[in-house]
Design a protein around this motif. Structure first.
Motif, short mmCIF file in Angstrom:
data_model
loop_
_atom_site.label_atom_id
_atom_site.label_comp_id
_atom_site.label_asym_id
_atom_site.label_seq_id
_atom_site.Cartn_x
_atom_site.Cartn_y
_atom_site.Cartn_z
N VAL A 67 -13.55 1.09 -9.03
CA VAL A 67 -12.18 1.49 -8.72
C VAL A 67 -11.52 2.03 -9.98
CG1 VAL A 67 -11.95 -0.22 -6.88
CG2 VAL A 67 -11.17 -0.80 -9.20
N LYS A 68 -10.45 2.77 -9.78
CA LYS A 68 -9.63 3.25 -10.89
C LYS A 68 -8.25 2.63 -10.77
CE LYS A 68 -12.00 7.68 -11.51
NZ LYS A 68 -11.84 9.16 -11.55
N ILE A 69 -7.71 2.15 -11.88
CA ILE A 69 -6.39 1.54 -11.84
C ILE A 69 -5.44 2.27 -12.80
CG2 ILE A 69 -7.38 -0.70 -11.25
CD1 ILE A 69 -6.68 -1.65 -14.08
N LYS A 70 -4.16 2.20 -12.47
CA LYS A 70 -3.11 2.74 -13.33
C LYS A 70 -1.97 1.72 -13.41
CE LYS A 70 -3.86 7.67 -12.36
NZ LYS A 70 -3.22 8.92 -11.85
N LYS A 71 -1.25 1.77 -14.50
CA LYS A 71 -0.07 0.94 -14.67
C LYS A 71 1.15 1.84 -14.60
CE LYS A 71 2.21 -2.19 -17.96
NZ LYS A 71 2.18 -2.73 -19.34
N LEU A 72 2.05 1.54 -13.67
CA LEU A 72 3.25 2.35 -13.47
C LEU A 72 4.50 1.49 -13.59
CD1 LEU A 72 2.13 4.37 -10.30
CD2 LEU A 72 1.95 5.10 -12.70
N GLN A 73 5.57 2.10 -14.05
CA GLN A 73 6.84 1.40 -14.09
C GLN A 73 7.37 1.23 -12.67
OE1 GLN A 73 8.01 0.05 -16.96
NE2 GLN A 73 6.05 0.83 -17.72
N LYS A 74 8.18 0.21 -12.47
CA LYS A 74 8.67 -0.11 -11.12
C LYS A 74 9.52 1.00 -10.53
CE LYS A 74 8.59 -3.13 -8.73
NZ LYS A 74 9.19 -4.45 -8.75
N ALA B 30 8.35 6.70 -8.27
CA ALA B 30 8.77 7.08 -6.92
C ALA B 30 7.59 7.21 -5.95
CB ALA B 30 9.54 8.39 -6.96
N PHE B 31 7.44 6.22 -5.09
CA PHE B 31 6.55 6.34 -3.93
C PHE B 31 7.47 6.55 -2.74
CE2 PHE B 31 3.62 3.88 -6.65
CZ PHE B 31 2.48 4.66 -6.52
N ASP B 32 7.40 7.71 -2.12
CA ASP B 32 8.31 8.03 -1.03
C ASP B 32 7.86 7.34 0.25
OD1 ASP B 32 10.12 9.03 0.72
OD2 ASP B 32 9.74 11.15 0.29
N THR C 213 0.84 -1.20 0.00
CA THR C 213 0.00 0.00 0.00
C THR C 213 0.87 1.24 0.00
OG1 THR C 213 -0.16 0.34 2.40
CG2 THR C 213 -1.71 -1.22 1.41
N TYR C 214 0.28 2.32 -0.46
CA TYR C 214 0.89 3.65 -0.29
C TYR C 214 -0.26 4.64 -0.18
CZ TYR C 214 3.68 7.83 -0.71
OH TYR C 214 4.27 9.04 -0.44
N GLY C 215 -0.41 5.20 1.01
CA GLY C 215 -1.51 6.12 1.22
C GLY C 215 -2.85 5.44 0.97
N LYS C 216 -3.62 5.98 0.05
CA LYS C 216 -4.93 5.44 -0.26
C LYS C 216 -4.90 4.53 -1.49
CE LYS C 216 -7.25 9.34 1.96
NZ LYS C 216 -8.23 10.44 1.86
N TYR C 217 -3.69 4.11 -1.88
CA TYR C 217 -3.52 3.24 -3.03
C TYR C 217 -3.14 1.82 -2.60
CZ TYR C 217 -3.46 7.30 -6.14
OH TYR C 217 -3.79 8.43 -6.83
#
Length: 239
Positions: free
Chosen positions: A96-103, A106-108, A46-50
């Motif tokens: 829900v909404k989804i996104k595809k992100l590269q590894k 940056a999630f701090d 998880t990160y925040g609300k994701y």
């Protein structure tokens, strides 16, 4: 909208699928079905609300918004916006909404209270440098500073720290600010178990309450962020 602790509860329920391979992916709001199908779920974080689904080479983020939900091995009568099948098992996500992100996105995690990498002093420094002239009650809902923090946590931690939400960030004493940040960390983590027991909101001190220990709980809507605010004025100091 689910706050950070609720997303952690979701993660705990879905970690049973770590190491499992997606045999099929679908949903009307899923443009990444071909990329996901045949891939193994490395981890659920998880990160925040994701909610973060790690597929090794990329991440799928799931945001639940106001009405999002999911079911394991069950279905609603409405169409899924995102679904994952693992042979006979499946997960159906709704609204829900989804996104595809590269590894390398940056999630701090150093400002994420649920991460082992969390650094309280980094959050404190960032808060003072960027939002020193703002009201603490407003800034607590800023997801760039406090990922996952929502209105329940906002009201409860300010009360527990005895800080009025109208206090200016830079005027809060350093020791008191550190106390607030520590309270956010501890309360957020404790909330996970309370949510699992289904007593989180009912066990609150001031959130949606009329009084606390014979003291009136003042309710008003914070003008800038338009969120309900609950204050015990004889307890919480304005700085």
């Amino acid at each position: 909208m689910p706050e950070g602790p609720s997303i952690v509860v979701f993660k705990k329920r879905l970690q049973r699928f770590e190491g499992e391979t997606v045999t099929e992916s679908g949903g009307y709001n899923n443009p990444f079905a071909d990329s996901i199908s045949g891939r193994k779920v490395v981890s659920v974080e998880t990160y925040g609300k994701y909610l973060l689904l790690d597929f090794k080479d990329f991440l799928i983020t799931v945001h639940f918004g106001l009405f999002g939900s999911f079911l394991i091995n069950e279905s609603k009568k409405v169409n899924t916006s995102f679904s994952l099948f693992f042979g006979e098992d499946h997960i159906n996500f709704y609204v829900v909404k989804i996104k595809k992100l590269q590894k390398d996105h940056a999630f701090d995690q150093e400002i994420n209270v649920f991460s082992k990498k969390y650094k309280l002093e980094k959050t404190k420094k960032f808060l003072l440098e960027k939002y020193g002239d703002k009201r603490i009650g407003d800034v607590l809902l800023n997801q760039d500073v406090f990922p996952g923090l929502g209105n329940i946590i906002r009201n409860e931690v300010l009360f527990l720290s005895k800080i009025h939400p109208e206090s200016t960030v830079e005027k809060i004493p350093s020791k008191k600010m550190k106390e607030l940040l520590q309270t956010i960390k501890e309360f957020s983590k404790a909330s996970v178990e309370l949510i699992e027991q289904k007593i989180w909101k009912s066990s609150s001190s001031v959130y949606k309450k009329k009084e606390w220990e014979d003291q009136e709980v003042l309710e008003y809507v914070a003008p800038k962020i338009k969120r309900k605010t609950y204050v015990v004025e004889k307890v919480q100091k304005i700085y």
